[in-house]
Design a protein around this motif. Structure first.
Motif, PDB file in Angstrom:
ATOM      1  N   ASP A 186      -6.934  -5.538  -4.017  1.00 44.76           N
ATOM      2  CA  ASP A 186      -6.094  -6.756  -3.474  1.00 44.76           C
ATOM      3  C   ASP A 186      -6.535  -6.939  -1.998  1.00 44.76           C
ATOM      4  OD1 ASP A 186      -5.066  -7.693  -5.926  1.00 44.76           O
ATOM      5  OD2 ASP A 186      -3.229  -6.253  -5.697  1.00 44.76           O
ATOM      6  N   GLY A 187      -6.421  -8.220  -1.545  1.00 47.89           N
ATOM      7  CA  GLY A 187      -6.455  -8.590  -0.207  1.00 47.89           C
ATOM      8  C   GLY A 187      -4.928  -8.657   0.227  1.00 47.89           C
ATOM      9  N   ARG A 200       0.226  -4.232  -6.491  1.00 51.19           N
ATOM     10  CA  ARG A 200      -0.671  -4.223  -5.815  1.00 51.19           C
ATOM     11  C   ARG A 200      -1.940  -3.140  -5.993  1.00 51.19           C
ATOM     12  NH1 ARG A 200      -1.478  -5.990  -0.566  1.00 51.19           N
ATOM     13  NH2 ARG A 200      -2.781  -4.775   0.561  1.00 51.19           N
ATOM     14  N   HIS A 244       0.659  -1.196   0.113  1.00 50.95           N
ATOM     15  CA  HIS A 244       0.138  -0.046  -0.177  1.00 50.95           C
ATOM     16  C   HIS A 244       0.835   1.216   0.132  1.00 50.95           C
ATOM     17  CE1 HIS A 244      -2.501  -1.862   3.664  1.00 50.95           C
ATOM     18  NE2 HIS A 244      -1.506  -2.914   3.107  1.00 50.95           N
ATOM     19  N   HIS A 249      -5.595  -6.865   4.214  1.00 49.54           N
ATOM     20  CA  HIS A 249      -4.952  -6.290   3.086  1.00 49.54           C
ATOM     21  C   HIS A 249      -3.340  -6.395   3.552  1.00 49.54           C
ATOM     22  CE1 HIS A 249      -8.691  -5.301   1.399  1.00 49.54           C
ATOM     23  NE2 HIS A 249      -9.187  -4.987   2.700  1.00 49.54           N
ATOM     24  N   THR A 257      -6.050  -1.511  -4.987  1.00 48.11           N
ATOM     25  CA  THR A 257      -6.754  -1.280  -3.755  1.00 48.11           C
ATOM     26  C   THR A 257      -7.765  -2.272  -3.564  1.00 48.11           C
ATOM     27  OG1 THR A 257      -8.331  -0.158  -5.255  1.00 48.11           O
ATOM     28  CG2 THR A 257      -6.830   1.261  -3.768  1.00 48.11           C
TER      29      THR A 257
END
Length: 201
Positions: A161-162, A157, A1, A88, A159
């Motif tokens: 995605d876990g 990655r 993130h 996440h 938003t």
């Protein structure tokens, strides 16, 4: 993130220090949770960083519920289970560097967006080597190699995605590239001593 502000680290050895230094260069890390069975290592780690980060000892699960988790242990039986990570969390699997080493539960690896650094190395000695050799993971479970993301062939990655996992075995080309950057910087700054390593001068 991109907005990750917390880092969990499982294992408080030398790699833990470099993980925090590197990740804090690219993310605004404020909180650090470190987990290790060796209290002295944890204390030394906290002492080294408490002036720069809100750093504390915690359980594997507390570390795993940070935005980013780096695992840097030599274990052969997974110590990070599905309940030990957030919905996440991004996981850097750094500890598995030989056949048989395995830090992260198969269920996490099966359900995560899984990125590797090199197919041959990771399937032989990376985090995925054990479930790979047992047929638990296969090509369909691998989202891609980090190089594909870097050059833009695959998205990184998102938003949506876990849990995401990066299985890093380390590549010689990365070491050479890093050494070249250091060399160029030293030469530009007039640092270091030149010498004829190969006797060609």
């Amino acid at each position: 993130h991109p907005d990750a502000s917390s880092l969990g680290i499982v294992g408080a050895g030398v790699q833990a220090y470099t993980q925090l230094e590197a990740i804090s260069e690219v993310r605004d890390i404020e909180e650090v949770v470190v987990s290790d069975l060796d209290d002295a290592r944890v204390a030394a780690f906290i002492d080294a960083f408490e002036d720069r980060f809100d750093v504390r000892e915690g359980s594997i699960s507390e570390a795993g519920h940070c935005d980013v988790l780096s695992t840097v242990t030599p274990v052969r039986d997974p110590i990070v289970g599905p309940d030990d990570v957030g919905e996440h969390t991004h996981i850097n699997g750094m500890g598995a560097d030989a056949e048989g080493k395995h830090e992260i539960a198969d269920e996490i690896l099966q359900n995560a967006k899984l990125v590797i650094d090199d197919y041959a190395q990771c399937t032989h000695s990376g985090e995925i080597n054990v479930p790979w050799s047992q047929g638990i993971l296969d090509d369909d479970d691998i989202y891609g190699e980090i190089g594909e993301i870097i050059v833009g062939d695959k998205a990184g990655r998102t938003t949506e995605d876990g849990v995401t996992v990066f299985d890093s075995t380390g590549l010689a080309i990365q070491d050479v590239a890093a050494a070249h950057v250091v060399y160029e910087h030293a030469e530009a700054e007039g640092n270091g001593t030149s010498f004829d390593l190969l006797g060609l001068a």
